[in-house]
Design an enzyme around this catalytic site. Structure first.
Site, mmCIF file in Angstrom:
data_model
loop_
_atom_site.group_PDB
_atom_site.id
_atom_site.type_symbol
_atom_site.label_atom_id
_atom_site.label_comp_id
_atom_site.label_asym_id
_atom_site.label_seq_id
_atom_site.Cartn_x
_atom_site.Cartn_y
_atom_site.Cartn_z
ATOM 1 N N ASP A 229 -10.642 47.982 56.838
ATOM 2 C CA ASP A 229 -10.027 48.719 55.738
ATOM 3 C C ASP A 229 -11.165 49.408 55.004
ATOM 4 O O ASP A 229 -12.104 48.748 54.543
ATOM 5 C CB ASP A 229 -9.307 47.759 54.770
ATOM 6 N N ASP A 384 3.853 48.141 56.380
ATOM 7 C CA ASP A 384 3.395 47.237 55.316
ATOM 8 C C ASP A 384 4.609 46.572 54.670
ATOM 9 O O ASP A 384 5.018 46.954 53.564
ATOM 10 C CB ASP A 384 2.623 48.039 54.247
HETATM 11 O O1 1PR Z 1 0.047 55.162 54.148
HETATM 12 O O2 1PR Z 1 -0.477 56.512 56.161
HETATM 13 O O3 1PR Z 1 -1.908 56.689 54.137
HETATM 14 O O4 1PR Z 1 -1.934 54.665 55.558
HETATM 15 C C1 1PR Z 1 -2.615 53.777 54.727
HETATM 16 C C2 1PR Z 1 -3.010 52.600 55.560
HETATM 17 O O5 1PR Z 1 -3.830 51.769 54.758
HETATM 18 C C3 1PR Z 1 -1.823 51.779 56.013
HETATM 19 O O6 1PR Z 1 -2.005 51.455 57.371
HETATM 20 C C4 1PR Z 1 -1.892 50.509 55.157
HETATM 21 O O7 1PR Z 1 -1.566 49.363 55.929
HETATM 22 C C5 1PR Z 1 -3.354 50.443 54.777
HETATM 23 N N1 1PR Z 1 -3.573 49.892 53.424
HETATM 24 C C6 1PR Z 1 -3.277 50.516 52.274
HETATM 25 N N2 1PR Z 1 -3.662 49.739 51.238
HETATM 26 C C7 1PR Z 1 -4.191 48.623 51.748
HETATM 27 C C8 1PR Z 1 -4.754 47.509 50.984
HETATM 28 O O8 1PR Z 1 -5.169 46.501 51.546
HETATM 29 N N3 1PR Z 1 -4.796 47.648 49.676
HETATM 30 N N4 1PR Z 1 -4.578 47.777 53.963
HETATM 31 C C9 1PR Z 1 -4.140 48.708 53.124
HETATM 32 C C10 1PR Z 1 -3.844 47.254 54.878
HETATM 33 C C11 1PR Z 1 -3.759 45.434 56.200
HETATM 34 C C12 1PR Z 1 -4.516 45.241 57.415
HETATM 35 C C13 1PR Z 1 -5.413 44.064 57.256
HETATM 36 C C14 1PR Z 1 -4.645 42.934 57.867
HETATM 37 C C15 1PR Z 1 -5.475 41.775 58.283
HETATM 38 N N5 1PR Z 1 -4.531 46.160 55.294
HETATM 39 O O9 1PR Z 1 -5.231 46.347 57.765
HETATM 40 O O10 1PR Z 1 -6.586 44.368 57.862
HETATM 41 O O11 1PR Z 1 -3.678 42.524 56.928
HETATM 42 O O12 1PR Z 1 -6.065 41.178 57.211
HETATM 43 P P1 1PR Z 1 -6.505 39.657 57.292
HETATM 44 O O13 1PR Z 1 -6.847 39.359 58.710
HETATM 45 O O14 1PR Z 1 -7.734 39.595 56.438
HETATM 46 O O15 1PR Z 1 -5.376 38.841 56.761
HETATM 47 P P2 1PR Z 1 -1.003 55.818 54.944
#
Ligand code: 1PR
Length: 529
Positions: A229, A384
């Site tokens: 991320d 999400d």
């Molecule tokens: O909406 O097309 O612009 O895409 C934005 C992207 O960013 C989406 O794929 C969304 O999942 C991701 N995203 C947005 N905000 C966050 C955040 O964390 N604040 N991260 C985010 C999503 C989820 C996974 C993470 C797993 C594993 N993060 O990528 O890596 O949950 O984590 P873990 O193993 O530590 O539990 P758009």
């Protein structure tokens, strides 16, 4: 000097980078004459069968290719380029192939498993071909929905087969003309070795041999994906961060877990099967003005030879000067910068809302546009979802599951609500509506996050994975919550998920990718070593 036939579709940067890493210069074939005079020609087939063939015909390259092949001048085709040898493909009815080998290219039936086949499978070598010198039974990276039938290919051509529902053709070679269904440029060091074998000798040699284990079925490995991320911190530096249930700040600061390019290289070296970058704040800014993210991709693709996915901000946009960019324009820039797949989050939810409201699919959505040009396998939907608990299924119009983990007031049911903008906004769309409509629009894979589990180290949400997996036939990547190697074997044993993704435990070095793979292999689950 190696000549590349780049007709402008998809990620050809990886092939270029692989050739350069192996110490060779690359030039582009710009005319039929270039195709004919090149010492060595590589044709990385990217996109659908129809778009590849139409593009070749438009420039008269099809005739030049046929002539070159009849002259036995060194040629290596990759992926769709293997399929182009045949008469045609079910993928693009009415479009003729090169017709060098008779027969049609077929679509994998659903009984084969998830379609497209995405991931690492084995090769059964049926000949001693110099391309496979030093090949040590490593799995190779495949990504395709269509396959060449073994029965159409004579012994004169056949060098390798692979099983996925059917035994299909994974390598052909006659004289100095070869083509591979898998991507050597994305298959780690083992794939680079194959590419090197082509680059370093003047001719390819093939000798037939009886194959001892050709009866043994090959298997598609379960993939382990490292996810980065990425966002700017308060000093403006692009950092890899990680949230707890999507909150990435600790004591007010954005958590900084490292630099994206360095971490991606580390995960490649440690054996990750794929690497995903998510630009998590891209909903705020226009991604094409976010040059650092494109730079991350360009630099990573120079030394990471497994598939790269990029997500965040894939949507249409009009900039402050009034210039319009379609989602396809944005995605194309990412593909050109080294992405193999793009991942769409918020915009997929908006699209599904529009389809639910109008009941129409008119070809204008980002999913349809990108899938049409680059193929379904290049379009990932990042979901999400968050649990919404109810006492009974009648309380909601959404598809519920009965859960073993009741809600805060003892609710026995829940549905999974889709969110946008990194979980900041919940929408009136459930996860099943989202994934089924996206699949019907042409998405090729689901990256299934889970806000409730994200960063908790408490294991994947098995109920969610089964719920989604039962609704689609495209591959699903389970994400969020991995805390120890057992969690990976659990998700593969209790669900049919095709891949599992983790972030926090890898970034914090709590668990190594090799440990995860050992754990999975100890349960006889196929995995790339
Ligand atoms: O909406 O097309 O612009 O895409 C934005 C992207 O960013 C989406 O794929 C969304 O999942 C991701 N995203 C947005 N905000 C966050 C955040 O964390 N604040 N991260 C985010 C999503 C989820 C996974 C993470 C797993 C594993 N993060 O990528 O890596 O949950 O984590 P873990 O193993 O530590 O539990 P758009």
């Amino acid at each position: 000097m190696i000549t590349l036939l780049d007709y402008g579709a998809g990620n050809v940067r990886s092939v270029r980078n692989a050739i350069r890493t192996l110490g060779y210069e690359v030039i582009d074939a710009k005319s039929s004459a270039d195709i004919l005079v090149a010492d060595k020609l590589i044709f990385p087939g990217v996109g659908s069968f129809g778009s590849v063939m139409n593009q070749l015909r438009k420039d008269g390259f099809d005739q030049a290719l046929k002539q070159r092949i009849s002259q036995n001048k060194p040629f290596l085709g990759i992926c769709v380029a293997l399929q182009a040898f045949f008469d045609g493909s079910e993928e693009s009815p009415g479009v003729e192939g090169l017709g060098i080998i008779p027969g049609m290219v077929r679509r994998f039936p659903e009984s084969a498993g998830a379609v497209p086949q995405i991931g690492w499978n084995d090769l059964k070598l049926v000949s001693d071909c110099s391309l496979f010198k030093k090949y040590n039974q490593e799995k190779m990276y495949f990504v395709h929905s269509y396959y060449a039938e073994k029965r159409n290919v004579s012994d004169e051509w056949l060098v390798a087969t692979t099983d996925y529902g059917h035994e299909f053709v994974s390598g052909i070679c006659r004289g100095n003309i070869a083509a591979l269904q898998f991507h050597p440029e994305k298959s780690g060091q083992a794939g680079l070795n194959i590419l090197h074998n082509f680059l370093k000798s003047d001719e390819i040699t093939v000798s037939k041999r009886p194959q001892k284990d050709s009866q043994k079925k090959t298997s598609l490995g379960k993939r382990i994906i490292a996810c980065l991320d990425v966002r700017s911190n308060d000093n403006g530096d692009l950092v890899v961060t990680k949230g707890d249930q999507y909150d990435v700040r600790e004591s007010g600061e954005v958590r900084n877990l490292g630099k994206p390019v360095e971490l991606a290289k580390r995960y490649f070296d440690e054996g990750a099967d794929e690497i995903t970058f998510l630009n998590i704040t891209a909903f705020r800014d226009f991604p094409l003005s976010d040059q650092p993210m494109l730079e991350v991709l360009k630099q990573s693709s120079e030394n990471v030879f497994v598939p790269l996915t990029i997500g965040g901000g894939i949507r249409e946009f009009t900039d402050s000067d009034g210039r319009y960019y379609s989602a396809l324009d944005v995605a194309s820039e990412y593909f050109r910068s080294g992405a193999d797949k793009i991942s769409i989050g918020s915009d997929a939810v908006t699209t599904v809302e529009m389809v639910l409201e109008s009941g129409k699919k008119d070809g204008s959505s980002s999913i349809e546009q990108i899938s049409h040009v680059y193929g379904a396998q290049a379009v990932v939907i990042s979901v999400d979802p968050r649990r919404v608990y109810v006492n009974s299924p009648d309380e909601t119009v959404h598809q519920v599951i009965e859960t073993e983990f009741p809600g805060p007031n003892g609710e026995k049911y829940c549905w999974y609500q889709c969110t946008v903008k990194g979980g900041r906004e919940g929408r009136d769309v459930d996860v099943i509506q989202l994934v089924t409509i996206c699949e019907s629009l042409g998405a090729g894979e689901i990256l299934l996050n889970c806000i409730d589990r994200d960063g908790t180290n408490s294991g994947f949400d098995i109920e969610l994975v089964n719920h989604v997996k039962s609704a689609v036939s495209i591959p699903v990547i389970a994400s969020s919550g991995a805390g120890k190697p057992d969690h990976f074997s659990e998700v593969f044993l209790k669900t049919d998920t095709d891949a599992a993704l983790a972030a926090g435990i890898f970034h914090r070095k709590e668990v190594e990718i090799a440990e995860v793979k050992q754990e999975i292999a100890s349960h006889n689950i196929p995995v790339r070593k």
